[in-house]
Write a protein that holds these residues in place. Structure first.
Motif, PDB file in Angstrom:
ATOM      1  N   GLN A 138       1.235   2.630   4.201  1.00 37.93           N
ATOM      2  CA  GLN A 138       0.228   2.686   4.979  1.00 37.93           C
ATOM      3  C   GLN A 138       0.604   3.058   6.484  1.00 37.93           C
ATOM      4  O   GLN A 138      -0.056   3.934   7.190  1.00 37.93           O
ATOM      5  CB  GLN A 138      -0.590   1.320   5.222  1.00 37.93           C
ATOM      6  CG  GLN A 138      -1.807   1.034   6.153  1.00 37.93           C
ATOM      7  CD  GLN A 138      -2.705   1.774   5.633  1.00 37.93           C
ATOM      8  OE1 GLN A 138      -3.079   2.005   4.382  1.00 37.93           O
ATOM      9  NE2 GLN A 138      -4.041   2.055   6.393  1.00 37.93           N
TER      10      GLN A 138
ATOM     11  N   LEU B  51       2.516   7.401   1.181  1.00 43.06           N
ATOM     12  CA  LEU B  51       1.079   8.015   1.729  1.00 43.06           C
ATOM     13  C   LEU B  51       1.602   9.140   2.680  1.00 43.06           C
ATOM     14  O   LEU B  51       0.995  10.057   2.966  1.00 43.06           O
ATOM     15  CB  LEU B  51       0.129   7.054   2.008  1.00 43.06           C
ATOM     16  CG  LEU B  51      -1.044   7.487   2.821  1.00 43.06           C
ATOM     17  CD1 LEU B  51      -1.847   8.291   1.785  1.00 43.06           C
ATOM     18  CD2 LEU B  51      -1.925   6.229   3.070  1.00 43.06           C
TER      19      LEU B  51
ATOM     20  N   SER C 267      -5.200   2.879  -1.213  1.00 41.46           N
ATOM     21  CA  SER C 267      -4.171   3.806  -1.373  1.00 41.46           C
ATOM     22  C   SER C 267      -4.403   4.781  -2.440  1.00 41.46           C
ATOM     23  O   SER C 267      -4.210   5.788  -2.489  1.00 41.46           O
ATOM     24  CB  SER C 267      -2.657   3.178  -1.510  1.00 41.46           C
ATOM     25  OG  SER C 267      -2.588   2.571  -2.916  1.00 41.46           O
TER      26      SER C 267
ATOM     27  N   ASN D 108       0.879  -1.213   0.245  1.00 41.07           N
ATOM     28  CA  ASN D 108       0.156   0.009   0.117  1.00 41.07           C
ATOM     29  C   ASN D 108       0.822   1.261   0.019  1.00 41.07           C
ATOM     30  O   ASN D 108       0.492   2.568   0.282  1.00 41.07           O
ATOM     31  CB  ASN D 108      -0.917  -0.025   1.579  1.00 41.07           C
ATOM     32  CG  ASN D 108      -0.309  -0.291   2.516  1.00 41.07           C
ATOM     33  OD1 ASN D 108       1.149  -0.414   2.514  1.00 41.07           O
ATOM     34  ND2 ASN D 108      -0.918   0.058   3.614  1.00 41.07           N
TER      35      ASN D 108
END
Length: 460
Positions: free
Chosen positions: A75, A107, A219, A72
């Protein structure tokens, strides 16, 4: 205007096209009154580092310990993330522009910039945010539309998942990622596609890949939430993000440019008695398709005059050795040294044809522009960004990516039809430059800053 450019790695480390393009782009951005600072991860380090590279200040934030590969793209913040957070907080920048979507620069980094009140831009340079396989080739054979579907994507990326019923795959996609990240999984569990080598990872993958696919999907939604603008560098990537629910008002297509000055049309013409001089420039990587190209040349009749030279960039030593074994003693094929950026233009200009036999969807590649700027036609896979840059029969030749016979036939025609090769050379148009790319980015930055100022005025 102050702009932070954030990356997962930067020079003087070994870098690729993203960093090369940005390095050439930065001086052009300065002509638009844009002050640039680089922030890049320093994997394995526990300390901060600051230095100048080509007169641009570079901040290297520590990433320790080396994080596991995450599906992801961040995360959970990596170790030592607080160093990056403190540095970014103190910058008081107007724009934050991120160029990677992975655990080292992903992210959490984008989210923090947004929370600090910066206008945010994210450029997507590759298929990784969308595709579990990372190639966007369905089952490794044909082009995928990029739409993330837990069942379809899991069964594409993992051999054993194909044997599971769809409801089971869907249920496995809900496996909690915080728990998954703490499991001592074998490295092969994180591979883009399954390897049937009988190791433990092969049997673990059906239980974890669905959760990885779901994480990718989630995501993308977070990317859309925290990025004010999402820049794509090719049309197929724009469409793939759109089909996955990224709002079109946030998407901008802005292709790469190169720094070479415009070249006059080459006056050289290939004579019938001359061998066709073909060059490959790129990484020793199975997805670059060097094996397809080499086998195609080996399958040519001996009377076809051709020379293939490979200037490979170190990456996969096992694949490199495989190519050496495939070449064997064929005198028509040789491997030369890796080229520096300075050596590339003069070397490339000496060839009749650049070969780009990629087996995945490229977003460029820059080498196509570099060849065209020197009036060198391109023979390339009829995939992705290559097909967007090469006009079949006009300035190059497009071939079915994984069809060795088609490559052999195309090379034979180009080697024996001198009029065709000369026609392709004359069909090359001026290429896009970094000046135009910089102008695109300056417009994006200025529009975002203008919107931010308008919001401030409305709040008073």
């Amino acid at each position: 205007m102050k702009v932070i450019q954030a990356l997962a790695r930067y020079f003087p480390d070994k870098c690729g096209g993203i960093q090369v393009n940005l390095n050439e782009l930065l001086p052009k951005l300065r002509t638009h009154d844009i002050d640039i600072q680089i922030a890049a991860a320093n994997n394995g380090s526990q300390k901060e580092e600051t230095y100048k590279y080509n007169d641009v200040e570079v901040y290297r934030y520590p990433v320790f310990p080396t994080p596991k590969t995450q599906p992801n793209h961040g995360q959970f913040p990596h170790g030592k993330f607080e160093y990056f957070a403190n540095w970014l907080t103190n910058q008081k920048a107007d724009i934050y522009h991120q160029h990677h979507w992975e655990v080292y620069c992903g992210l959490p980094h984008l989210r923090l910039a947004k929370e600090l009140g910066m206008a945010t831009v994210l450029t997507v340079h590759y298929a990784v945010p969308i595709c579990q396989r990372i190639t966007l080739m369905f089952n490794g054979q044909k082009v995928c539309d990029g739409k993330i579907d837990v069942v379809r994507c899991s069964q594409c990326a993992d051999t054993l998942s194909k044997k599971l019923p769809a409801p089971m795959v869907k249920s496995l996609s809900h496996f909690p990622l915080d728990l998954l990240s703490r499991l001592p999984l074998p490295t092969s569990a994180y591979l883009p596609a399954s390897v049937d080598d009988g190791n433990l990872g092969r049997f673990v993958r059906p239980f974890v890949v669905p959760a990885y696919v779901a994480a990718r999907q989630n995501s993308l939604l977070k990317m859309a939430k925290y990025a004010d603008r999402i820049v794509t560098v090719c049309d197929w990537l724009y469409k793939a993000l759109l089909i996955n629910g990224i709002p079109e008002e946030k998407l901008i297509l802005s292709r790469h440019g190169i720094s070479y000055t415009a070249q006059e049309k080459s006056l050289k013409t290939k004579q019938q008695s001359d061998p066709l001089k073909v060059v490959f420039l790129g990484r020793w990587d199975i997805y670059k398709g060097i094996d397809i190209l080499v086998q195609a040349v080996k399958d040519l009749p001996q009377q076809v005059k051709i020379e293939l030279v490979i200037h490979g960039i170190t990456q996969d030593e096992r694949y490199r050795q495989k190519i050496f074994n495939l070449i064997a003693n064929d005198p028509r094929i040789r491997v030369n040294k890796e080229l520096t950026r300075v050596e590339l233009p003069q070397t490339l200009a000496n060839y009749d044809l650049l070969a780009v036999p990629s087996q995945c969807l490229e977003t460029g590649p820059l080498v196509v522009l570099e060849a065209h700027s020197l009036s060198v036609p391109v023979i390339g896979s009829n995939l992705g960004g290559i097909a967007e840059l090469v006009r079949h029969g006009i300035d190059g030749w497009l071939v079915t990516a994984n069809d060795t016979k088609a490559w052999t036939q195309a090379l034979e025609r180009l080697a024996t039809d001198t009029n065709l090769l000369n026609t392709l050379r004359q069909g090359i148009k001026p290429v896009r430059t970094v000046n135009l790319q910089a102008a695109d980015l300056a417009t994006i930055y200025n529009n975002l800053q203008k919107q931010a100022e308008e919001k401030k005025q409305e709040s008073f």
